[in-house]
Structure formats: C-alpha cells, structure tokens
Design a protein around this motif. Structure first.
Motif, PDB file in Angstrom:
ATOM      1  N   GLN A 148      44.556 -22.911  42.049  1.00 49.43           N
ATOM      2  CA  GLN A 148      43.947 -23.738  41.016  1.00 49.43           C
ATOM      3  C   GLN A 148      43.242 -22.876  39.970  1.00 49.43           C
ATOM      4  O   GLN A 148      43.435 -23.062  38.764  1.00 49.43           O
ATOM      5  CB  GLN A 148      42.964 -24.717  41.634  1.00 49.43           C
ATOM      6  N   LEU A 149      42.453 -21.923  40.398  1.00 52.50           N
ATOM      7  CA  LEU A 149      41.719 -21.066  39.473  1.00 52.50           C
ATOM      8  C   LEU A 149      42.669 -20.262  38.589  1.00 52.50           C
ATOM      9  O   LEU A 149      42.499 -20.209  37.364  1.00 52.50           O
ATOM     10  CB  LEU A 149      40.784 -20.129  40.244  1.00 52.50           C
ATOM     11  N   GLU A 150      43.683 -19.664  39.204  1.00 48.55           N
ATOM     12  CA  GLU A 150      44.645 -18.864  38.434  1.00 48.55           C
ATOM     13  C   GLU A 150      45.302 -19.676  37.336  1.00 48.55           C
ATOM     14  O   GLU A 150      45.396 -19.231  36.192  1.00 48.55           O
ATOM     15  CB  GLU A 150      45.738 -18.308  39.353  1.00 48.55           C
ATOM     16  N   TYR A 151      45.778 -20.867  37.664  1.00 47.46           N
ATOM     17  CA  TYR A 151      46.522 -21.633  36.670  1.00 47.46           C
ATOM     18  C   TYR A 151      45.644 -22.259  35.604  1.00 47.46           C
ATOM     19  O   TYR A 151      46.073 -22.397  34.454  1.00 47.46           O
ATOM     20  CB  TYR A 151      47.477 -22.622  37.335  1.00 47.46           C
ATOM     21  N   VAL A 152      44.413 -22.582  35.929  1.00 46.88           N
ATOM     22  CA  VAL A 152      43.487 -23.025  34.886  1.00 46.88           C
ATOM     23  C   VAL A 152      43.243 -21.867  33.916  1.00 46.88           C
ATOM     24  O   VAL A 152      43.336 -22.030  32.698  1.00 46.88           O
ATOM     25  CB  VAL A 152      42.157 -23.531  35.485  1.00 46.88           C
ATOM     26  N   LEU A 153      42.993 -20.677  34.439  1.00 51.45           N
ATOM     27  CA  LEU A 153      42.721 -19.520  33.577  1.00 51.45           C
ATOM     28  C   LEU A 153      43.966 -19.044  32.835  1.00 51.45           C
ATOM     29  O   LEU A 153      43.880 -18.644  31.675  1.00 51.45           O
ATOM     30  CB  LEU A 153      42.097 -18.387  34.387  1.00 51.45           C
ATOM     31  N   HIS A 154      45.134 -19.113  33.484  1.00 52.93           N
ATOM     32  CA  HIS A 154      46.386 -18.787  32.782  1.00 52.93           C
ATOM     33  C   HIS A 154      46.614 -19.757  31.626  1.00 52.93           C
ATOM     34  O   HIS A 154      47.111 -19.361  30.571  1.00 52.93           O
ATOM     35  CB  HIS A 154      47.593 -18.838  33.731  1.00 52.93           C
ATOM     36  N   GLY A 155      46.274 -20.999  31.823  1.00 55.14           N
ATOM     37  CA  GLY A 155      46.453 -22.007  30.787  1.00 55.14           C
ATOM     38  C   GLY A 155      45.671 -21.707  29.518  1.00 55.14           C
ATOM     39  O   GLY A 155      46.046 -22.135  28.434  1.00 55.14           O
ATOM     40  N   TYR A 156      44.591 -20.979  29.660  1.00 51.75           N
ATOM     41  CA  TYR A 156      43.778 -20.592  28.510  1.00 51.75           C
ATOM     42  C   TYR A 156      43.940 -19.112  28.166  1.00 51.75           C
ATOM     43  O   TYR A 156      43.181 -18.567  27.371  1.00 51.75           O
ATOM     44  CB  TYR A 156      42.304 -20.923  28.757  1.00 51.75           C
ATOM     45  N   ASP A 157      44.918 -18.470  28.786  1.00 47.88           N
ATOM     46  CA  ASP A 157      45.237 -17.059  28.530  1.00 47.88           C
ATOM     47  C   ASP A 157      44.042 -16.141  28.745  1.00 47.88           C
ATOM     48  O   ASP A 157      43.792 -15.222  27.961  1.00 47.88           O
ATOM     49  CB  ASP A 157      45.802 -16.897  27.108  1.00 47.88           C
ATOM     50  N   ILE A 158      43.295 -16.389  29.825  1.00 44.08           N
ATOM     51  CA  ILE A 158      42.140 -15.542  30.123  1.00 44.08           C
ATOM     52  C   ILE A 158      42.155 -15.003  31.558  1.00 44.08           C
ATOM     53  O   ILE A 158      41.169 -14.446  32.016  1.00 44.08           O
ATOM     54  CB  ILE A 158      40.805 -16.263  29.844  1.00 44.08           C
ATOM     55  N   PHE A 159      43.284 -15.140  32.248  1.00 41.08           N
ATOM     56  CA  PHE A 159      43.360 -14.596  33.607  1.00 41.08           C
ATOM     57  C   PHE A 159      43.441 -13.068  33.590  1.00 41.08           C
ATOM     58  O   PHE A 159      43.229 -12.421  34.606  1.00 41.08           O
ATOM     59  CB  PHE A 159      44.543 -15.188  34.379  1.00 41.08           C
ATOM     60  N   GLY A 160      43.714 -12.491  32.447  1.00 43.71           N
ATOM     61  CA  GLY A 160      43.853 -11.038  32.322  1.00 43.71           C
ATOM     62  C   GLY A 160      42.637 -10.255  32.780  1.00 43.71           C
ATOM     63  O   GLY A 160      42.753  -9.094  33.177  1.00 43.71           O
ATOM     64  N   HIS A 161      41.477 -10.858  32.757  1.00 38.95           N
ATOM     65  CA  HIS A 161      40.278 -10.180  33.251  1.00 38.95           C
ATOM     66  C   HIS A 161      40.341 -10.000  34.765  1.00 38.95           C
ATOM     67  O   HIS A 161      39.699  -9.110  35.307  1.00 38.95           O
ATOM     68  CB  HIS A 161      39.021 -10.964  32.877  1.00 38.95           C
TER      69      HIS A 161
END
Length: 132
Positions: free
Chosen positions: A34-47
């Motif tokens: 859940q966390l990964e895909y929420v953050l991927h959706g906003y293009d901020i999982f790179g951190h």
C-alpha cells in the motif's frame, strides 16, 4: 507539512489519509504494498528505493573550490525526505517504531523495516504453505 516532487506539491496529511494500514508484525507485505503504490502514484517513492538521491550539498565553484553554502536543491530534497520519513513513521505501530529510531533519512528507515519484517513475512508464508 508539505513535500514536493518534480511535478506537483503534495500534502503529507493527504497521503496519510490514503494509507489505511499501520505496520504490525503480521502485515508487512500488505503495508509495504500500500505504501509503495501510494508513493509511486505521486512519483516520490525514489527516496525509499534510491532512484531519487540527494543532490550535492554544497555548490562547486570551480575544480578546486566548494562553497560552504548549502544548495537550494539539497535543502528541498532534505525537506521532502524529512516529510516522507514523518509519513512513514506515522504509519507504524508502537512496536514497529523501535526499528526506525535513530534513522535520519527515509531510505534508512525503509531498509530497517524491510530487514526486520520481510524475513518474518516470508517465514510466515512458508509456515502457512506447510500447514496447508
């Protein structure tokens, strides 16, 4: 508290509302998904996965000199990373928080949690398969 990506400005409170799970001993796979895909959706999982690395902290004046002034890009990256670390911590159970105490960046917290909980999740899956 707000964070920004290259394309938009995002409020951490809005993201927190999208993450409905809190990390506990028995739900790492669901929580991380859940966390990964929420953050991927906003293009901020790179951190978390190191595709968005911190820019140079200090500006290079020439081949020999580096200024002592912190760059604006570095300050922005740190603000975003701190906001993401805060978001991550807000999704943890009381028991899980102990594994991120002392981490300074979102990636280190993510790795610490992955190291701790991924092996438990894999062992649980194997145990359940054996029971079946």
């Amino acid at each position: 508290m707000a964070t920004s990506s290259s394309s938009s400005s995002i409020k951490i409170d809005d993201l927190l509302g999208m993450i409905t799970l809190r990390l506990k001993d028995d739900n790492f796979l669901k929580w991380s998904f859940q966390l990964e895909y929420v953050l991927h959706g906003y293009d901020i999982f790179g951190h978390f996965d190191r595709t968005d690395v911190a820019p140079s902290r200090f500006a290079i004046v020439d081949e020999e000199d580096v200024t002592s002034a912190v760059t604006a890009a570095y300050k922005e990256w740190i603000l975003t990373d701190n906001a993401l670390l805060s978001l991550l911590i807000a999704t943890l159970s009381n028991e899980a928080i102990e594994y991120v105490i002392g981490t300074k960046i979102a990636r280190d917290a993510w790795l610490s949690l992955s190291d701790r909980y991924a092996s438990i999740s894999k062992a649980r899956i194997n145990h359940l398969k054996t029971e079946l």
